[in-house]
Design a protein around this motif. Structure first.
Motif, PDB file in Angstrom:
ATOM      1  N   ALA A  78      -1.304   0.030   3.351  1.00 47.45           N
ATOM      2  CA  ALA A  78      -1.439   0.319   2.066  1.00 47.45           C
ATOM      3  C   ALA A  78      -2.018   2.061   1.529  1.00 47.45           C
ATOM      4  N   VAL A  79      -0.628   2.533   0.798  1.00 43.85           N
ATOM      5  CA  VAL A  79      -1.216   3.895   0.590  1.00 43.85           C
ATOM      6  C   VAL A  79      -0.934   3.503  -1.092  1.00 43.85           C
ATOM      7  N   GLY A  80      -2.767   4.244  -1.540  1.00 44.15           N
ATOM      8  CA  GLY A  80      -3.357   4.241  -2.877  1.00 44.15           C
ATOM      9  C   GLY A  80      -3.156   5.907  -3.434  1.00 44.15           C
ATOM     10  N   TRP A  81      -3.057   5.513  -5.004  1.00 43.90           N
ATOM     11  CA  TRP A  81      -3.371   7.188  -5.831  1.00 43.90           C
ATOM     12  C   TRP A  81      -4.801   6.607  -6.295  1.00 43.90           C
ATOM     13  N   PHE A  82      -5.641   7.033  -6.040  1.00 44.66           N
ATOM     14  CA  PHE A  82      -6.826   7.414  -7.142  1.00 44.66           C
ATOM     15  C   PHE A  82      -7.081   8.717  -7.600  1.00 44.66           C
ATOM     16  N   ARG A  83      -7.629   8.958  -8.769  1.00 50.29           N
ATOM     17  CA  ARG A  83      -7.818   9.578  -9.594  1.00 50.29           C
ATOM     18  C   ARG A  83      -9.314  10.159 -10.275  1.00 50.29           C
ATOM     19  N   ARG A 124       5.251   4.523 -16.817  1.00 56.83           N
ATOM     20  CA  ARG A 124       4.262   6.555 -16.795  1.00 56.83           C
ATOM     21  C   ARG A 124       4.787   7.483 -15.477  1.00 56.83           C
ATOM     22  N   PHE A 125       4.072   6.380 -14.294  1.00 52.99           N
ATOM     23  CA  PHE A 125       4.169   6.680 -13.579  1.00 52.99           C
ATOM     24  C   PHE A 125       4.577   5.794 -12.497  1.00 52.99           C
ATOM     25  N   THR A 126       5.634   6.114 -11.310  1.00 48.02           N
ATOM     26  CA  THR A 126       6.662   5.279 -10.310  1.00 48.02           C
ATOM     27  C   THR A 126       5.679   6.249  -8.416  1.00 48.02           C
ATOM     28  N   ILE A 127       5.199   5.009  -8.273  1.00 48.01           N
ATOM     29  CA  ILE A 127       4.888   5.188  -6.619  1.00 48.01           C
ATOM     30  C   ILE A 127       6.087   5.136  -6.021  1.00 48.01           C
ATOM     31  N   SER A 128       6.495   5.412  -5.227  1.00 46.05           N
ATOM     32  CA  SER A 128       7.014   5.375  -4.301  1.00 46.05           C
ATOM     33  C   SER A 128       7.576   5.716  -2.844  1.00 46.05           C
ATOM     34  N   ARG A 129       7.879   5.112  -2.288  1.00 45.13           N
ATOM     35  CA  ARG A 129       8.211   4.944  -0.152  1.00 45.13           C
ATOM     36  C   ARG A 129       9.351   6.009   0.223  1.00 45.13           C
ATOM     37  N   ARG A 166     -13.909   7.677 -10.326  1.00 48.26           N
ATOM     38  CA  ARG A 166     -12.848   7.956  -9.561  1.00 48.26           C
ATOM     39  C   ARG A 166     -12.053   6.473  -9.633  1.00 48.26           C
ATOM     40  N   GLU A 167     -11.097   7.183 -10.279  1.00 48.57           N
ATOM     41  CA  GLU A 167     -10.205   5.059 -10.250  1.00 48.57           C
ATOM     42  C   GLU A 167      -8.799   5.410 -10.102  1.00 48.57           C
ATOM     43  N   PHE A 168      -8.675   3.398 -10.087  1.00 45.98           N
ATOM     44  CA  PHE A 168      -7.704   3.323  -9.730  1.00 45.98           C
ATOM     45  C   PHE A 168      -6.061   4.353 -10.112  1.00 45.98           C
ATOM     46  N   VAL A 169      -4.989   4.304  -9.364  1.00 43.98           N
ATOM     47  CA  VAL A 169      -3.379   5.587  -9.790  1.00 43.98           C
ATOM     48  C   VAL A 169      -2.436   4.367  -9.514  1.00 43.98           C
ATOM     49  N   ALA A 170      -2.313   3.128  -8.502  1.00 49.59           N
ATOM     50  CA  ALA A 170      -0.930   3.188  -7.915  1.00 49.59           C
ATOM     51  C   ALA A 170      -1.346   2.605  -6.707  1.00 49.59           C
ATOM     52  N   ALA A 171      -0.076   1.646  -5.512  1.00 53.90           N
ATOM     53  CA  ALA A 171      -0.785   1.751  -4.792  1.00 53.90           C
ATOM     54  C   ALA A 171       0.622   1.167  -4.780  1.00 53.90           C
ATOM     55  N   ALA A 172       0.720   1.162  -2.730  1.00 51.44           N
ATOM     56  CA  ALA A 172       2.532   0.933  -2.287  1.00 51.44           C
ATOM     57  C   ALA A 172       1.747   0.513  -0.602  1.00 51.44           C
ATOM     58  N   ARG A 173       2.815  -1.004  -0.823  1.00 50.16           N
ATOM     59  CA  ARG A 173       2.684  -0.754   0.787  1.00 50.16           C
ATOM     60  C   ARG A 173       3.505  -0.376   1.655  1.00 50.16           C
ATOM     61  N   TRP A 174       3.200   0.359   2.983  1.00 51.36           N
ATOM     62  CA  TRP A 174       4.835   0.854   2.945  1.00 51.36           C
ATOM     63  C   TRP A 174       5.234  -0.228   3.999  1.00 51.36           C
ATOM     64  N   ARG A 175       4.996  -1.537   4.167  1.00 50.39           N
ATOM     65  CA  ARG A 175       6.147  -2.440   4.545  1.00 50.39           C
ATOM     66  C   ARG A 175       6.069  -3.314   3.450  1.00 50.39           C
ATOM     67  N   ILE A 193       3.602  -3.138  -5.343  1.00 50.97           N
ATOM     68  CA  ILE A 193       4.017  -2.030  -5.960  1.00 50.97           C
ATOM     69  C   ILE A 193       2.646  -2.929  -6.212  1.00 50.97           C
ATOM     70  N   VAL A 194       1.969  -1.790  -7.107  1.00 53.13           N
ATOM     71  CA  VAL A 194       0.650  -1.986  -8.300  1.00 53.13           C
ATOM     72  C   VAL A 194      -0.026  -0.707  -9.234  1.00 53.13           C
ATOM     73  N   TYR A 195      -0.163  -1.046 -10.452  1.00 52.07           N
ATOM     74  CA  TYR A 195      -0.305  -0.040 -11.287  1.00 52.07           C
ATOM     75  C   TYR A 195      -1.263   0.158 -11.707  1.00 52.07           C
ATOM     76  N   ALA A 196      -2.002   0.905 -12.319  1.00 50.11           N
ATOM     77  CA  ALA A 196      -3.432   0.852 -13.286  1.00 50.11           C
ATOM     78  C   ALA A 196      -2.473   0.854 -14.700  1.00 50.11           C
ATOM     79  N   ASP A 197      -2.977   0.056 -15.588  1.00 54.02           N
ATOM     80  CA  ASP A 197      -2.631  -0.347 -16.964  1.00 54.02           C
ATOM     81  C   ASP A 197      -2.203   1.048 -17.591  1.00 54.02           C
ATOM     82  N   SER A 198      -3.607   2.334 -17.200  1.00 52.24           N
ATOM     83  CA  SER A 198      -2.772   3.390 -18.126  1.00 52.24           C
ATOM     84  C   SER A 198      -2.087   3.809 -17.507  1.00 52.24           C
ATOM     85  N   VAL A 199      -1.646   4.167 -16.324  1.00 55.32           N
ATOM     86  CA  VAL A 199      -0.487   4.009 -16.275  1.00 55.32           C
ATOM     87  C   VAL A 199       1.236   3.780 -16.282  1.00 55.32           C
ATOM     88  N   LYS A 200       1.267   2.220 -16.286  1.00 51.62           N
ATOM     89  CA  LYS A 200       1.998   1.741 -16.215  1.00 51.62           C
ATOM     90  C   LYS A 200       2.876   2.201 -17.625  1.00 51.62           C
TER      91      LYS A 200
END
Length: 125
Positions: free
Chosen positions: A33-38, A67-72, A45-54, A58-65
């Protein structure tokens, strides 16, 4: 060993967009899984978003839901974070990370083994 390289940070104004990319150097995302933190100045440091490669997780922090999109990008082997409607409070160093978290830990830093060096995102008001 997977080395992660982030790119795409910069200085923008409120309401602008940025796209961050995370690529594995010397390896692949494989079954990670690949996550973005900030981390903002003076904050943890806090969680932003994550997605499993396979798979479709896909999950998001409420603060960015919404507005932000994670993609593979399977062709380029990157995980991207499209950030729209940026706000000054989004200012932080953004890190990508790879690991094999279970669902209950996918938002948790300690579940990720490999980390990039970080890329600065600054949003001016």
């Amino acid at each position: 060993q997977v080395q992660l390289v982030e790119s795409g940070g910069g200085l923008v104004q409120t309401g602008d967009s940025l796209r961050l990319s995370c690529a594995p150097s010397g390896g692949t995302f494989s079954d990670y899984a690949v996550g973005w933190f900030r981390q903002a100045p003076g904050k943890e440091r806090e969680f932003v978003a994550a997605a499993r490669w396979r798979g479709g997780t896909i999950v998001y922090a409420d603060s960015v839901k919404g507005r932000f999109t994670i993609s593979r990008d399977f062709a380029k082997t990157t995980v991207n974070l499209q950030m729209n409607g940026l706000k000054p409070e989004d200012t932080a160093i953004y890190y990508c990370a790879a690991g094999r978290p279970i669902m209950s830990t996918i938002r948790t830093e300690s579940a990720y083994y490999y980390w990039g060096q970080g890329t600065q995102v600054t949003v001016s008001s």
